[in-house]
Scaffold this motif. Structure first.
Motif, mmCIF file in Angstrom:
data_model
loop_
_atom_site.group_PDB
_atom_site.id
_atom_site.type_symbol
_atom_site.label_atom_id
_atom_site.label_comp_id
_atom_site.label_asym_id
_atom_site.label_seq_id
_atom_site.Cartn_x
_atom_site.Cartn_y
_atom_site.Cartn_z
ATOM 1 N N ARG A 1 -2.317 10.069 -0.351
ATOM 2 C CA ARG A 1 -3.527 9.133 -1.022
ATOM 3 C C ARG A 1 -3.299 7.747 -1.449
ATOM 4 N NH1 ARG A 1 -6.620 11.681 -6.314
ATOM 5 N NH2 ARG A 1 -8.067 10.452 -6.477
ATOM 6 N N ARG B 1 0.843 -1.237 0.155
ATOM 7 C CA ARG B 1 -0.046 0.163 -0.048
ATOM 8 C C ARG B 1 0.809 1.197 -0.225
ATOM 9 N NH1 ARG B 1 -5.080 1.288 0.209
ATOM 10 N NH2 ARG B 1 -5.919 3.130 1.163
ATOM 11 N N THR C 1 0.416 8.609 -7.124
ATOM 12 C CA THR C 1 -1.103 8.334 -6.987
ATOM 13 C C THR C 1 -1.947 9.776 -6.453
ATOM 14 O OG1 THR C 1 -0.698 8.474 -4.368
ATOM 15 C CG2 THR C 1 -0.044 6.294 -5.898
ATOM 16 N N LEU D 1 -2.918 3.875 -2.474
ATOM 17 C CA LEU D 1 -3.416 3.015 -3.315
ATOM 18 C C LEU D 1 -2.832 1.542 -2.884
ATOM 19 C CD1 LEU D 1 -4.791 2.541 -5.969
ATOM 20 C CD2 LEU D 1 -2.671 3.061 -7.059
#
Length: 539
Positions: A500, A462, A495, A502
């Protein structure tokens, strides 16, 4: 003083006549050398206890070569004084009579108090206990050396199984010449400093540098976690539900597996072992208590495998010293002692003699023995030191996992890295912390990630990236070293912001077993390009 008991040796003994008489009468000449560099002979006393090899009486020695059985009448108002002062200067000469289970104690800047108690109907000596605060000797700087001297020879060791306080080395001369126990220069101070830095072990230090007690005794004293090894024990027990564990010794080879009753059953008449507790592991007792036969040898190998954290290897005992103590859950007390031994051999736990890793020496025809109280402070080991993975150029994380096993299929917080280079941590919008400021050449490492027996072929990270368009890089997975070949990689770019997040999956070569996992970062540009929240693996 209120002491009772036999007279002590109050003057230096003449060495040459003493040696001749000792050899003629069956005693073993003992020389004690004070090389502490901190304390004069006048501040050091010696005490000798043991069991008569024929009568099995417990007693003490205060005159050269003479054993005195303990008697209830020996007790005075302040206990029993069996102290032997060292010579006024230089080496001290003495004679050891034949004894089983003998101990030579030394105290510095204070005397030890012994007492005679009932030992199942026979007088027994109540000896010092380094972890017991109510013991009258708790505040004294003391340590001991172990031996058995009988017609079969001299068998001795500089034990640290219970505690470490005074550095002691031994030289035994007979049919051969043998040495044991020497630390690296400055070893004592280094041991105390390293124990103080080891999370969870710092409370094993007693007083202001008096002694370090072993973890098992620390559990009894309320100074150490009684569940410390439980996760590793559970992992090993689960591992051998579906795989064989093979143990070899002089009696043959034996195969074990955990059965439905939760016990590890071995063939060859060895029987079954209950799942051990943390205390069983550190003390090598409980389920590991067996006679000194084939079953006892299997028990010793299992206990050693747990203490050294190498029981994941299916063939025991493991004789690769470099593999010892590499798991974050291990007997760090023993690891630290071995690391500061000049030849790498100490008695750090009861079965540390498995594969010859202990400071034990023997001779069938002993002629003399020398005990040296070695320097407390000042070098380098003469053997390869076994340590956890290196942290050079690294920052040890406050959130690192120590004391449990990381499971590969669960999220591993990126900020919990054990070591790393070039990166930082910051508060994360999703809670906790994330790794930030990642740039080309940086890396982070996570010790002891368990992938299991079935291959995992995916890794997931992540990430977040607020870098300008056109700036990108790779997240690479490597095993056991930041310089090993990558087994998989993921390309990442912006991102839309540094917080933020992902989640991105990637493929990798199949992986099983336990490994140290390294994430390495590569980019064709020098700017920071990535934040990482967590990582995990999947099949």
């Amino acid at each position: 003083m209120g002491f009772a008991g036999a007279a002590v040796v109050g003057v230096p003994l003449v060495a040459t006549p003493l040696l001749a008489r000792a050899r003629a009468e069956g005693g073993l000449p003992l020389t004690v050398v004070n090389s502490t560099g901190r304390y004069p002979n006048s501040s050091i006393h010696m005490y000798i206890t043991g069991y008569h090899p024929v009568t099995r009486e417990m007693g003490y020695v205060t005159s050269p070569g003479t054993f005195t059985p303990a008697s209830y009448a020996d007790n005075g108002a302040d206990g029993l004084d069996i102290a032997i002062p060292l010579a006024g200067e230089g080496a001290t000469s003495f004679v050891l009579p034949m004894l089983d289970g003998g101990r030579v104690y030394f105290s510095i800047d204070g005397r030890l108090r012994f007492s005679v108690v009932d030992g199942g109907g026979r007088p027994m000596l109540q000896e010092p206990a380094g972890a017991v605060e109510s013991d009258p000797n708790f505040g004294v700087l003391w340590d001991f050396w172990e031996f058995t001297y009988n017609p079969n020879g001299m068998h001795c060791n500089t034990t640290m199984v219970d505690m470490f306080s005074i550095p002691i080395s031994t030289r035994l001369v007979g049919a051969g010449e043998h040495t044991a126990g020497k630390l690296t220069d400055g070893g004592r101070d280094a041991i105390f400093a390293e124990v103080a830095r080891q999370p969870g072990y710092e409370r094993l230090i007693i007083g202001d540098g008096l002694r370090v007690i072993a973890p098992g005794h620390g559990i009894v004293a309320g100074r150490f976690s009684p569940t410390y090894f439980d996760g590793y024990i559970a992992e090993m027990w689960n591992r051998y539900r579906g795989a064989d564990l093979r143990v070899s010794n002089e009696f043959g080879g034996f195969t074990g597996r955990v059965q439905d009753d939760g016990r590890m059953h071995f063939d060859g008449g060895i029987g079954a072992f209950d799942r051990p507790s943390t205390m069983d592991v550190f003390m090598c007792n409980g389920t590991f208590s067996r006679p000194n036969d084939a079953g006892g040898k299997v028990a010793a190998a299992l206990a050693a495998g747990f203490n050294r954290s190498v029981l994941d290897r299916p063939y025991q005992p493991v004789d690769d010293r470099a593999a010892f103590y590499q798991h974050p859950v291990t007997n760090h007390y023993s690891r630290i002692l071995h690391n500061h031994s000049a030849n790498g051999r100490v008695y750090g736990f009861p079965y540390d003699d498995i594969v010859g890793d202990a400071s034990y020496i023997q001779d069938p025809a002993p002629r003399e023995v020398t005990i040296t109280l070695t320097p407390f402070a000042g070098g380098e080991a003469s053997y390869p030191i076994a340590q956890p993975p290196p942290v050079a150029q690294a920052t040890v994380a406050a959130g690192a996992v120590v004391g449990q096993v990381r499971l590969a299929d669960q999220e591993i917080p990126a900020a919990g890295f054990d070591s790393g280079y070039g990166v930082r941590r910051e508060s994360c919008s999703e809670g906790g912390e994330n790794v930030c400021a990642v740039a080309n050449g940086d890396w982070v490492a996570y010790r002891g990630v368990e992938f299991g027996d079935q291959p995992m072929t995916q890794f997931i990270v992540r990430v977040a990236c607020g870098a300008e368009l056109g700036l990108s890089g790779l997240v690479q997975v490597r095993l056991d070293s930041e310089t090993s070949p990558p087994i998989g990689s993921i390309a990442v770019a912006s991102t839309g912001g540094w917080q933020r997040w992902l989640t991105i999956p990637g493929n990798m070569s199949p992986v099983t077993g336990r490994h140290d996992v390294f994430l390495t970062f590569a980019s064709g540009q020098p700017q920071e390009y990535l934040n990482v929240r967590w990582l995990r693996f999947a099949r």
